[in-house]
Write a protein that holds these residues in place. Structure first.
Motif, PDB file in Angstrom:
ATOM      1  N   ASN A  36     102.164  70.321  55.301  1.00  0.00           N
ATOM      2  CA  ASN A  36     102.762  69.587  54.191  1.00  0.00           C
ATOM      3  C   ASN A  36     104.195  69.159  54.485  1.00  0.00           C
ATOM      4  O   ASN A  36     104.732  68.289  53.803  1.00  0.00           O
ATOM      5  CB  ASN A  36     102.724  70.427  52.917  1.00  0.00           C
ATOM      6  CG  ASN A  36     101.311  70.712  52.481  1.00  0.00           C
ATOM      7  OD1 ASN A  36     100.468  69.820  52.453  1.00  0.00           O
ATOM      8  ND2 ASN A  36     101.027  71.956  52.173  1.00  0.00           N
ATOM      9  N   THR A  39     106.014  65.859  59.700  1.00  0.00           N
ATOM     10  CA  THR A  39     105.908  64.399  59.748  1.00  0.00           C
ATOM     11  C   THR A  39     105.870  63.908  61.187  1.00  0.00           C
ATOM     12  O   THR A  39     106.049  62.716  61.431  1.00  0.00           O
ATOM     13  CB  THR A  39     107.088  63.730  59.035  1.00  0.00           C
ATOM     14  OG1 THR A  39     108.298  64.058  59.719  1.00  0.00           O
ATOM     15  CG2 THR A  39     107.175  64.141  57.572  1.00  0.00           C
ATOM     16  N   GLU A  67      96.720  61.551  59.594  1.00  0.00           N
ATOM     17  CA  GLU A  67      97.651  60.736  58.819  1.00  0.00           C
ATOM     18  C   GLU A  67      98.150  59.593  59.697  1.00  0.00           C
ATOM     19  O   GLU A  67      98.379  59.780  60.888  1.00  0.00           O
ATOM     20  CB  GLU A  67      98.852  61.574  58.370  1.00  0.00           C
ATOM     21  CG  GLU A  67      98.484  62.720  57.451  1.00  0.00           C
ATOM     22  CD  GLU A  67      99.644  63.671  57.231  1.00  0.00           C
ATOM     23  OE1 GLU A  67     100.150  63.718  56.103  1.00  0.00           O
ATOM     24  OE2 GLU A  67     100.030  64.351  58.197  1.00  0.00           O
ATOM     25  N   GLU A  71     101.745  56.945  56.460  1.00  0.00           N
ATOM     26  CA  GLU A  71     101.609  58.129  55.604  1.00  0.00           C
ATOM     27  C   GLU A  71     102.650  59.185  55.983  1.00  0.00           C
ATOM     28  O   GLU A  71     103.223  59.837  55.105  1.00  0.00           O
ATOM     29  CB  GLU A  71     100.204  58.707  55.712  1.00  0.00           C
ATOM     30  CG  GLU A  71      99.152  57.835  55.071  1.00  0.00           C
ATOM     31  CD  GLU A  71      97.735  58.292  55.372  1.00  0.00           C
ATOM     32  OE1 GLU A  71      96.910  58.228  54.446  1.00  0.00           O
ATOM     33  OE2 GLU A  71      97.450  58.701  56.521  1.00  0.00           O
ATOM     34  N   GLN A  74     105.935  58.095  54.540  1.00  0.00           N
ATOM     35  CA  GLN A  74     105.980  58.357  53.097  1.00  0.00           C
ATOM     36  C   GLN A  74     106.241  59.838  52.828  1.00  0.00           C
ATOM     37  O   GLN A  74     107.006  60.194  51.929  1.00  0.00           O
ATOM     38  CB  GLN A  74     104.679  57.904  52.420  1.00  0.00           C
ATOM     39  CG  GLN A  74     104.520  56.412  52.354  1.00  0.00           C
ATOM     40  CD  GLN A  74     105.660  55.749  51.588  1.00  0.00           C
ATOM     41  OE1 GLN A  74     106.087  56.203  50.542  1.00  0.00           O
ATOM     42  NE2 GLN A  74     106.163  54.658  52.151  1.00  0.00           N
ATOM     43  N   LYS A  75     105.615  60.701  53.607  1.00  0.00           N
ATOM     44  CA  LYS A  75     105.860  62.146  53.470  1.00  0.00           C
ATOM     45  C   LYS A  75     107.326  62.455  53.779  1.00  0.00           C
ATOM     46  O   LYS A  75     107.971  63.226  53.083  1.00  0.00           O
ATOM     47  CB  LYS A  75     104.932  62.934  54.393  1.00  0.00           C
ATOM     48  CG  LYS A  75     104.969  64.426  54.137  1.00  0.00           C
ATOM     49  CD  LYS A  75     104.274  65.278  55.175  1.00  0.00           C
ATOM     50  CE  LYS A  75     102.904  64.900  55.567  1.00  0.00           C
ATOM     51  NZ  LYS A  75     102.310  65.891  56.510  1.00  0.00           N
ATOM     52  N   TYR A  76     107.851  61.828  54.843  1.00  0.00           N
ATOM     53  CA  TYR A  76     109.263  61.991  55.198  1.00  0.00           C
ATOM     54  C   TYR A  76     110.165  61.576  54.027  1.00  0.00           C
ATOM     55  O   TYR A  76     111.133  62.281  53.709  1.00  0.00           O
ATOM     56  CB  TYR A  76     109.597  61.158  56.447  1.00  0.00           C
ATOM     57  CG  TYR A  76     111.047  60.806  56.587  1.00  0.00           C
ATOM     58  CD1 TYR A  76     111.971  61.757  56.993  1.00  0.00           C
ATOM     59  CD2 TYR A  76     111.499  59.526  56.299  1.00  0.00           C
ATOM     60  CE1 TYR A  76     113.313  61.439  57.107  1.00  0.00           C
ATOM     61  CE2 TYR A  76     112.834  59.193  56.411  1.00  0.00           C
ATOM     62  CZ  TYR A  76     113.742  60.150  56.817  1.00  0.00           C
ATOM     63  OH  TYR A  76     115.066  59.844  56.925  1.00  0.00           O
TER      64      TYR A  76
END
Length: 82
Positions: A36, A39, A67, A71, A74-76
């Motif tokens: 989670n 990245t 991912e 994606e 975006q998580k970063y």
């Protein structure tokens, strides 16, 4: 894709301080990567820093966490905002 650490890990301690997202921590037996928070260093570096410093090459992509670069970015952005 997030990365993972395999059983070949020798607990050398070089990967943990290199992670800009604090995704790497000591597990029960070897270091672990929180998918989670991983990245693959997108947003920070061009290459995953943990893979660059690992002396035994035990940090492959996690096949369970597919991912795209978008994606991961975006998580970063979410992690950076927190």
């Amino acid at each position: 894709m997030a990365l993972m650490i395999t059983d070949e890990c020798i607990n050398c301690d070089v990967c943990e301080p290199e992670c800009p997202n604090s995704a790497i921590s000591q597990g029960a037996e070897i270091y672990e990567i929180d998918p989670n928070l991983c990245t693959e260093c997108v947003g920070h570096y061009d290459e995953p820093q943990c893979q660059q410093v690992c002396p035994v090459d035990c940090i492959p992509h996690n096949p369970d966490m597919k991912e795209t670069k978008e994606e991961l970015y975006q998580k970063y952005m979410i992690i950076s905002a927190a």
